[in-house]
Design a protein around this motif. Structure first.
Motif, PDB file in Angstrom:
ATOM      1  N   GLN A  31       1.180  -1.205  -0.046  1.00 26.13           N
ATOM      2  CA  GLN A  31       0.321   0.015  -0.037  1.00 26.13           C
ATOM      3  C   GLN A  31       1.105   0.838  -0.134  1.00 26.13           C
ATOM      4  OE1 GLN A  31      -2.245   1.421   3.192  1.00 26.13           O
ATOM      5  NE2 GLN A  31      -3.950   0.450   2.350  1.00 26.13           N
ATOM      6  N   ILE A  32       0.195   1.587  -0.957  1.00 28.90           N
ATOM      7  CA  ILE A  32       1.857   3.006  -1.388  1.00 28.90           C
ATOM      8  C   ILE A  32       0.326   4.546  -1.379  1.00 28.90           C
ATOM      9  CG2 ILE A  32       3.355   4.387  -2.934  1.00 28.90           C
ATOM     10  CD1 ILE A  32       3.571   1.702  -3.763  1.00 28.90           C
ATOM     11  N   THR A  38       6.558  14.983  -2.018  1.00 30.16           N
ATOM     12  CA  THR A  38       7.836  14.470  -2.504  1.00 30.16           C
ATOM     13  C   THR A  38       7.651  13.009  -1.515  1.00 30.16           C
ATOM     14  OG1 THR A  38       8.691  15.871  -0.684  1.00 30.16           O
ATOM     15  CG2 THR A  38       8.846  16.384  -3.267  1.00 30.16           C
ATOM     16  N   THR A  39       6.417  12.814  -0.807  1.00 38.14           N
ATOM     17  CA  THR A  39       6.692  11.328   0.577  1.00 38.14           C
ATOM     18  C   THR A  39       5.491  10.744  -0.462  1.00 38.14           C
ATOM     19  OG1 THR A  39       6.091  13.074   1.904  1.00 38.14           O
ATOM     20  CG2 THR A  39       8.412  13.168   1.594  1.00 38.14           C
ATOM     21  N   TYR A  40       6.157   9.554   0.512  1.00 39.48           N
ATOM     22  CA  TYR A  40       4.906   8.540   0.828  1.00 39.48           C
ATOM     23  C   TYR A  40       4.733   7.528   1.811  1.00 39.48           C
ATOM     24  CZ  TYR A  40       4.423  10.382  -4.326  1.00 39.48           C
ATOM     25  OH  TYR A  40       4.192  10.649  -5.804  1.00 39.48           O
ATOM     26  N   SER A  41       3.894   7.232   2.321  1.00 39.37           N
ATOM     27  CA  SER A  41       4.062   5.874   3.184  1.00 39.37           C
ATOM     28  C   SER A  41       3.463   5.312   2.586  1.00 39.37           C
ATOM     29  CB  SER A  41       3.073   6.439   4.142  1.00 39.37           C
ATOM     30  OG  SER A  41       2.407   5.917   3.877  1.00 39.37           O
ATOM     31  N   VAL A  42       4.192   4.385   2.982  1.00 44.20           N
ATOM     32  CA  VAL A  42       4.697   2.804   2.130  1.00 44.20           C
ATOM     33  C   VAL A  42       4.022   1.508   4.038  1.00 44.20           C
ATOM     34  CG1 VAL A  42       5.434   0.440   0.410  1.00 44.20           C
ATOM     35  CG2 VAL A  42       6.054   3.533   0.256  1.00 44.20           C
ATOM     36  N   LEU A  43       3.317   1.067   3.226  1.00 43.73           N
ATOM     37  CA  LEU A  43       3.341  -0.480   3.935  1.00 43.73           C
ATOM     38  C   LEU A  43       3.447  -1.658   2.996  1.00 43.73           C
ATOM     39  CD1 LEU A  43       0.216  -1.375   6.757  1.00 43.73           C
ATOM     40  CD2 LEU A  43       0.232  -2.730   5.078  1.00 43.73           C
ATOM     41  N   LEU A  66      13.918   5.043  -0.854  1.00 40.80           N
ATOM     42  CA  LEU A  66      13.207   3.778   0.283  1.00 40.80           C
ATOM     43  C   LEU A  66      13.644   3.983   2.231  1.00 40.80           C
ATOM     44  CD1 LEU A  66      10.534   2.810   0.089  1.00 40.80           C
ATOM     45  CD2 LEU A  66      11.446   0.099  -0.377  1.00 40.80           C
ATOM     46  N   LYS A  67      13.201   4.085   2.914  1.00 45.50           N
ATOM     47  CA  LYS A  67      13.764   3.601   3.522  1.00 45.50           C
ATOM     48  C   LYS A  67      12.928   3.307   4.956  1.00 45.50           C
ATOM     49  CE  LYS A  67      13.569   9.194   5.891  1.00 45.50           C
ATOM     50  NZ  LYS A  67      14.744   9.752   6.113  1.00 45.50           N
ATOM     51  N   VAL A  82       6.475  -1.239   7.479  1.00 42.89           N
ATOM     52  CA  VAL A  82       6.689   0.211   7.513  1.00 42.89           C
ATOM     53  C   VAL A  82       7.858   1.318   6.730  1.00 42.89           C
ATOM     54  CG1 VAL A  82       5.157   2.339   8.121  1.00 42.89           C
ATOM     55  CG2 VAL A  82       4.739  -0.583   9.393  1.00 42.89           C
ATOM     56  N   TYR A  83       7.546   2.196   5.714  1.00 41.96           N
ATOM     57  CA  TYR A  83       8.834   2.310   4.859  1.00 41.96           C
ATOM     58  C   TYR A  83       8.183   4.014   4.967  1.00 41.96           C
ATOM     59  CZ  TYR A  83      10.418  -2.016   4.385  1.00 41.96           C
ATOM     60  OH  TYR A  83      10.996  -3.313   3.760  1.00 41.96           O
ATOM     61  N   GLN A  84       9.069   4.756   4.541  1.00 36.27           N
ATOM     62  CA  GLN A  84       8.803   5.972   3.718  1.00 36.27           C
ATOM     63  C   GLN A  84       9.473   6.074   1.833  1.00 36.27           C
ATOM     64  OE1 GLN A  84       8.487  10.238   6.460  1.00 36.27           O
ATOM     65  NE2 GLN A  84      10.094  10.992   4.959  1.00 36.27           N
ATOM     66  N   LEU A  85       8.802   6.872   1.787  1.00 35.45           N
ATOM     67  CA  LEU A  85       9.207   6.961   0.162  1.00 35.45           C
ATOM     68  C   LEU A  85       9.808   8.070  -0.108  1.00 35.45           C
ATOM     69  CD1 LEU A  85      10.183   4.689  -2.678  1.00 35.45           C
ATOM     70  CD2 LEU A  85       8.025   5.481  -3.302  1.00 35.45           C
ATOM     71  N   ASP A  86      10.693   8.644  -0.093  1.00 36.73           N
ATOM     72  CA  ASP A  86      10.683   9.813  -1.393  1.00 36.73           C
ATOM     73  C   ASP A  86      11.242  10.566  -2.461  1.00 36.73           C
ATOM     74  OD1 ASP A  86      10.539  11.645   2.217  1.00 36.73           O
ATOM     75  OD2 ASP A  86      12.046  10.074   2.198  1.00 36.73           O
ATOM     76  N   GLY A  87      10.929  11.034  -3.074  1.00 37.38           N
ATOM     77  CA  GLY A  87      11.711  11.256  -4.546  1.00 37.38           C
ATOM     78  C   GLY A  87      11.059  12.541  -4.798  1.00 37.38           C
TER      79      GLY A  87
END
Length: 328
Positions: A31-32, A38-43, A66-67, A82-87
């Protein structure tokens, strides 16, 4: 004829060993959710067995980082990350890949939500583990994804298939069989919908145990019919199919809830999952009837060989019953 019978026994033994060892591996879930430009939470829910977590990971475009933001959690059938995606750009028109998916037998359901309201759902598979994320929403993707999930769920749900097989064995006559399968379909569609929509629900473990018990019940009913004893199932199989179908619907709902539903497309996803289940069920019934028809010319029909299948069904269901009760 004896050789055919020995081969049939060997097939049942092999099938029993395979099914008893097999535990359903449900799809992975990615799940994004866009949080800012610029940021997304990723499960990331990774399927696991009793002894290992599958080694599959999402891979994004090189422009994204991805961190991990929290400690992984061990769930009943998954490992949760659980991650945070930055771009520096939007995910739209970039590629998403699930690494090592081709080495597994699972699918991955991908759910992506943008701040502008756009929502995407994909089903990545071992033979197709990469997707280009589009800009605009496409309801056809939801139709395709949840239909496939429904078909896969019923065809990998050995307990549901054994129940349907027992109904086929005990029901005599095409019209009665059609009525019985229709009653089972209507019943599990009702409880599946009620559960997903929050109208009614039952806890998962007792439901799974009760489903196994329903198969044991039908196996016993088949043996009674073979002894020329009248039973409620042989006389009114549609009624038994409907009552137990309500129970099986809660089992389908538990699987669907663990997979996840697109919140903006719940009715559509639910309908297509249900249709997928029915398509898989129709395919199984067709193949089972063909096998039952042609096996009459291969396996000698006497009071001993007729008991093989109900004893096989009942023994396997009894094993599941004990296993599921022990897991409470």
């Amino acid at each position: 004829m004896r050789l055919h019978l020995q081969l049939f026994y060997l097939f049942l033994i092999s099938l029993s060993a395979t099914i008893c060892k097999a535990h359903e591996i449900r799809p992975g879930f990615l799940q994004i959710q866009q949080q800012s430009s610029t940021t997304y939470s990723v499960l990331w829910k990774v399927p696991r067995t009793t002894d290992k977590v599958l080694n599959v990971q999402p891979e994004f475009d090189a422009a994204f980082t991805l961190k991990e933001t929290s400690t992984p959690k061990l769930l009943e059938a998954f490992m949760l990350y659980v991650y945070q995606l930055d771009g520096k750009k939007s995910l739209a028109n970039t590629s998403l890949r699930i690494n090592n998916l081709s080495t597994t037998r699972i699918d991955v359901l991908v759910d992506i939500r943008f701040l502008n309201g756009e929502h995407h759902t994909f089903l990545l598979q071992p033979t197709n583990n990469t997707v280009i994320i589009p800009e605009s929403q496409n309801s056809w993707q939801v139709v395709k994804t949840y239909t496939i999930l429904g078909v896969e769920h019923i065809l990998l749900g050995f307990d549901h298939l054994l129940f349907v097989l027992a109904l086929l064995i005990i029901t005599v006559g095409f019209s009665k069989l059609l009525k019985t399968i229709t009653a089972f379909t209507i019943a599990h569609s009702i409880t599946l919908s009620f559960s997903v929509l929050g109208i009614a629900s039952l806890p998962g473990p007792p439901v799974e145990a009760a489903i196994a018990l329903s198969i044991v019940f039908l196996a016993v009913e088949i043996l009674k019919v073979q002894q020329n004893k009248p039973t409620i199932t042989s006389e009114k199989p549609w009624l038994v199919a409907f009552c137990f179908g309500l129970l099986h619907g809660f089992g389908f709902a538990g699987a669907l809830e663990s997979i996840g539903l697109p919140q903006s497309e719940v009715p559509l996803a639910l309908a297509m999952f249900n249709i997928g289940v029915e398509l898989g069920q129709i395919a199984f019934v067709t193949v089972a009837l063909l096998i039952m028809h042609f096996s009459k010319n291969i396996i000698p029909q006497n009071k001993y060989t007729k008991k093989i299948v109900p004893y096989f069904i009942g023994s396997l269901a009894a094993f599941w019953l004990i296993e599921r009760i022990a897991g409470f």
